[in-house]
Enzyme design. Sequence first.
Site, PDB file in Angstrom:
ATOM      1  CG  HIS A   1       1.346  -2.168 -24.936  1.00 38.61           C
ATOM      2  ND1 HIS A   1       0.028  -1.899 -24.642  1.00 38.61           N
ATOM      3  CD2 HIS A   1       1.754  -1.171 -25.775  1.00 38.61           C
ATOM      4  CE1 HIS A   1      -0.348  -0.783 -25.243  1.00 38.61           C
ATOM      5  NE2 HIS A   1       0.682  -0.335 -25.952  1.00 38.61           N
TER       6      HIS A   1
ATOM      7  CB  SER B   1      13.532 -10.492   8.734  1.00 41.17           C
ATOM      8  OG  SER B   1      14.231  -9.419   9.312  1.00 41.17           O
TER       9      SER B   1
ATOM     10  CG  ASP C   1       8.353  -5.141  11.725  1.00 38.45           C
ATOM     11  OD1 ASP C   1       9.366  -4.962  12.406  1.00 38.45           O
ATOM     12  OD2 ASP C   1       8.286  -5.999  10.820  1.00 38.45           O
TER      13      ASP C   1
END
Length: 558
Positions: free
Chosen positions: A507, A355, A430
């Site tokens: 890269h 949270s 949630d």
Amino acid sequence: MAKLLSCVLGPRLYKIYRERDSERAPSSVPETPTSVTNPPSSSWDTYYQPRALEKHADSILALASVFWSISYYSSPFAFFYLYRKGYLSLSKVVPFSHYAGTLLLLLAGIACLRGIGRWTNPQYRQFISILEATHRNQSAENKRQLANYNFDFRSWPVDFHWEEPSSRKESRGGPSRRGVALLRPEPLHRGTADTFLNRVKKLPCQITSYLVAHTLGRRMLYPGSVYLLQKALMPVLLQGQARLVEECNGRRAKLLACDGNEIDTMFVDRRGTAEPQGQKLVICCEGNAGFYEVGCVSTPLEAGYSVLGWNHPGFAGSTGVPFPQNEANAMDVVVQFAIHRLGFQPQDIVVYAWSIGGFTATWAAMCYPDISAVILDASFDDLVPLALKVMPDSWRALVTRTVRQHLNLNNAEQLCRYQGPVLLIRRTKDEIITTTVPEDVMSNRGNDLLLKLLQFRYPRVMAEEGLRVVRQWLEASSQLEEASIYSRWEVEEDWCVSVLRSYQAEHGPDFPWSVGEDMKAEGRQQLALFLARKHLHNFEATHCTPLPAQHFQMPWHL
């Protein structure tokens, strides 16, 4: 006489832990995480048994403390009422001050009686002798004896100072007493000349924002810092702390942060076990009403990891107030403690947050880029949308300004500064970090955290086509729907891994990557969906449901 005075002024004693080594039979077999969770039949700890005088005096003083806390929170309304009734005149205030002085003298007398009760108790006299000896000399033996007691943490000696690492003393770029570095929000109105007249115009708004943040705002954002809630949770916190010490052999420590706040921590060392994950340390960052005694530390503990839990400033044994600057200062000294005192390398440290703990976790990831991984459970990208959700629409400007200036929890911005592995856990039911209703998974701010992270790391892949397919995948609220969408796009995982590894070899590993710029739309969509699934796992539960150990997994990396 000196001992009696020490008993009067000494801390409250809650529990006495018996000698642990003598309680355990010696064994040549190292303990496993499963074996340490089963305590011996004769418990190591016992509640401290105060004498009657101390017990009753403690009850009266505790009740007075509760009444004082209630009076403190209700004082603005009380002053307004007394002013309206005309009770704030000098003729009324003077007699009231006499009553208040008499009450204070009475409470001081009760405190002295409590001290006499402690002085007659040999257990308390022994405890206060060990405490005084530890303050004079923090030897290993004194600390070992003091660890057998659970008492008011304000009297615990400091175990680690923020300036203790030699690198901090020599470096000028480290934290100062003002605090560690935070990312500052951009000004609300760019290009406006910052003249004296403009400053005067902004002053009323700034004062209002400051008052809201330091009164209602901070307590709404961190309800665990409210004294009355902590008082109600005290038995549960003591029980949770006893479990960590008794069953997991936890070691408590007090850390001094650069702002002067004292941080309460608990360390469980699993490096001596046969489990390989015990070599990794999981630093746990709790929620806005979470404490390490009863919080998310249980998940990595059950999974067999070494764990370092800590309480927010103003929570339980930690001092201060939980504003973003103080939170970051606390996290800084916790990480320094893990590296320089506990002996973990940054590459062996995982930061796990639940949270609102995502703020300190992402700050640590940004400032300590060598840490192994970051796991964010039920976290969000930015506080402003969630704050607007619970406040009236007419307060929109005030809420936005207050959050940006005083409570700016910019998790996504900080997370994008970290180059290492990240795992997000989204709760599909949630009810806290959704901006509409729990059933609407697309309003979960964890989605925005994922999208911002992927758009920063893989901007070519997360162009229009990739963004669209990831949003479709995020709409899935169950594992069946998620698998259905994933299979519909026929994602070839081996191909995705080979493309990413080839780019990395050519890269380098530093983000952002330009992979996908010469790729067809179908390839970018496959890569986007593959990356989204590797960075975010769904957990079908509400916000406060404890995360099972089997869902605690290390993040994916190439």
